[in-house]
Design an enzyme around this catalytic site. Sequence first.
Site, PDB file in Angstrom:
ATOM      1  N   VAL A 182      33.482  -2.187 -35.201  1.00 55.24           N
ATOM      2  CA  VAL A 182      32.946  -3.517 -35.510  1.00 55.24           C
ATOM      3  C   VAL A 182      31.596  -3.768 -34.871  1.00 55.24           C
ATOM      4  CG1 VAL A 182      35.073  -4.759 -36.087  1.00 55.24           C
ATOM      5  CG2 VAL A 182      34.379  -4.572 -33.709  1.00 55.24           C
TER       6      VAL A 182
ATOM      7  N   GLY B  59      27.089  -1.246 -29.429  1.00 60.96           N
ATOM      8  CA  GLY B  59      26.126  -1.800 -28.475  1.00 60.96           C
ATOM      9  C   GLY B  59      25.367  -0.694 -27.771  1.00 60.96           C
TER      10      GLY B  59
ATOM     11  N   GLU C 204      25.877   0.176 -24.680  1.00 63.62           N
ATOM     12  CA  GLU C 204      26.732   0.854 -23.707  1.00 63.62           C
ATOM     13  C   GLU C 204      28.125   1.144 -24.233  1.00 63.62           C
ATOM     14  OE1 GLU C 204      26.404  -0.499 -19.728  1.00 63.62           O
ATOM     15  OE2 GLU C 204      24.434   0.357 -20.151  1.00 63.62           O
ATOM     16  N   ALA C 205      28.510   0.422 -25.277  1.00 61.74           N
ATOM     17  CA  ALA C 205      29.895   0.553 -25.732  1.00 61.74           C
ATOM     18  C   ALA C 205      30.005   0.362 -27.238  1.00 61.74           C
ATOM     19  CB  ALA C 205      30.765  -0.492 -25.030  1.00 61.74           C
TER      20      ALA C 205
ATOM     21  N   ASP D 197      26.719 -11.016 -16.330  1.00 58.69           N
ATOM     22  CA  ASP D 197      26.023 -10.932 -17.627  1.00 58.69           C
ATOM     23  C   ASP D 197      26.374 -12.157 -18.479  1.00 58.69           C
ATOM     24  OD1 ASP D 197      24.495  -9.932 -19.706  1.00 58.69           O
ATOM     25  OD2 ASP D 197      25.990  -8.489 -20.388  1.00 58.69           O
TER      26      ASP D 197
HETATM   27  N1  LIG Z   1      38.603  -9.211 -27.336  1.00 61.45           N
HETATM   28  C1  LIG Z   1      37.719  -9.506 -28.285  1.00 61.45           C
HETATM   29  N2  LIG Z   1      38.086 -10.217 -29.372  1.00 61.45           N
HETATM   30  C2  LIG Z   1      37.197 -10.533 -30.349  1.00 61.45           C
HETATM   31  N3  LIG Z   1      35.906 -10.151 -30.328  1.00 61.45           N
HETATM   32  C3  LIG Z   1      35.466  -9.415 -29.293  1.00 61.45           C
HETATM   33  C4  LIG Z   1      36.348  -9.059 -28.207  1.00 61.45           C
HETATM   34  N4  LIG Z   1      35.650  -8.328 -27.318  1.00 61.45           N
HETATM   35  C5  LIG Z   1      34.396  -8.235 -27.815  1.00 61.45           C
HETATM   36  N5  LIG Z   1      34.260  -8.877 -28.984  1.00 61.45           N
HETATM   37  C6  LIG Z   1      33.050  -8.951 -29.832  1.00 61.45           C
HETATM   38  O1  LIG Z   1      32.253  -7.802 -29.608  1.00 61.45           O
HETATM   39  C7  LIG Z   1      30.993  -8.162 -29.028  1.00 61.45           C
HETATM   40  C8  LIG Z   1      30.596  -7.155 -27.971  1.00 61.45           C
HETATM   41  O2  LIG Z   1      31.570  -7.078 -26.945  1.00 61.45           O
HETATM   42  P1  LIG Z   1      31.164  -7.015 -25.411  1.00 61.45           P
HETATM   43  O3  LIG Z   1      32.389  -6.842 -24.595  1.00 61.45           O
HETATM   44  O4  LIG Z   1      30.304  -8.191 -25.107  1.00 61.45           O
HETATM   45  O5  LIG Z   1      30.335  -5.648 -25.359  1.00 61.45           O
HETATM   46  P2  LIG Z   1      28.804  -5.328 -25.034  1.00 61.45           P
HETATM   47  O6  LIG Z   1      28.825  -4.739 -23.669  1.00 61.45           O
HETATM   48  O7  LIG Z   1      28.408  -4.343 -26.095  1.00 61.45           O
HETATM   49  O8  LIG Z   1      28.014  -6.615 -25.099  1.00 61.45           O
HETATM   50  C9  LIG Z   1      31.195  -9.577 -28.482  1.00 61.45           C
HETATM   51  O9  LIG Z   1      29.985 -10.298 -28.449  1.00 61.45           O
HETATM   52  C10 LIG Z   1      32.195 -10.150 -29.469  1.00 61.45           C
HETATM   53  O10 LIG Z   1      31.526 -10.586 -30.629  1.00 61.45           O
HETATM   54 MG   LIG Z   2      28.380  -8.495 -24.509  1.00 61.91          MG
END
Ligand SMILES: Nc1ncnc2c1ncn2[C@@H]1O[C@H](COP(=O)(O)OP(=O)(O)O)[C@@H](O)[C@H]1O
Ligand SMILES: [Mg+2]
Length: 243
Positions: free
Chosen positions: A25, A28, A30-31, A150
Amino acid sequence: MWWWSPRYPFSQYLITLIEMDRKLVQQGAEARLYSGSFYGRPCMVKERFSKSYRHPTLDKSLTSQRIKGEVRAMLRCRTHGIPTPTVYMVDQESSSIYMELIEDSMTVRQHIADTQQQYPEDAVERLQPIAAEIGKLLGKMHSNNIVHGDLTTSNMLLKGWVDERPVIVLIDFGLSHFENLAEDKGVDLYVLERALLSTHPGTEDLFDTVLKYYSATNKKEAVEVMKKLEEVRMRGRKRTMVG
Ligand SMILES: Nc1ncnc2c1ncn2[C@@H]1O[C@H](COP(=O)(O)OP(=O)(O)O)[C@@H](O)[C@H]1O
Ligand SMILES: [Mg+2]
């Protein structure tokens, strides 16, 4: 099939099953984030990938620390009544966290942008409850010495509304740490201020509301954290003036 072998660990079998139906979905820096299911529950897999410019051993250890820190902070938040996704499983082998997928949610960033577009006249007024809730959550988080590291509007999910009060879930704790220094908490708020004002121009009033509710929730430290926030702002300004 090879994965039916009795010597093949059950956890690995489970991971194979989850991986078969997951969908990418978001990619990024880093992930990668995948949606899928875990024992029939909607699940989000956050997989950190290696950075080719880092030494492999150092990279593995940094990634592993990030994952441990992220999971620890999420659990700690939940212990204190701050909503974060439930952690289902961690797999250090693939550097992945399996967590609850917050269904039918949108990022606070998206919600603010939509509101600004839809109601250009009174967007800020309409967004006040969101700012108040963010202030309360961050106040609670800092009073429990969790520093997010962050804070942006993309790292907050709006899950819905209960009695006209927004339900906000905090995510992305990969840079978090436990710290009782007012300085670090001030920096945390400063990061949010910069992110909010640069992504959503004209939201100064919203940040004031965040601070008002933050201070009311984290009463004990409010004065000191606000002082630090002001210091960090000054440093920021000096830096922009110098170049
Ligand atoms: N548990 C979750 N449920 C729904 N959407 C999520 C969840 N975790 C992440 N996302 C979606 O994925 C995006 C990126 O996740 P995030 O953990 O912020 O990773 P990154 O380090 O790439 O910013 C978030 O901004 C959100 O839109
Ligand atoms: Mg994020």
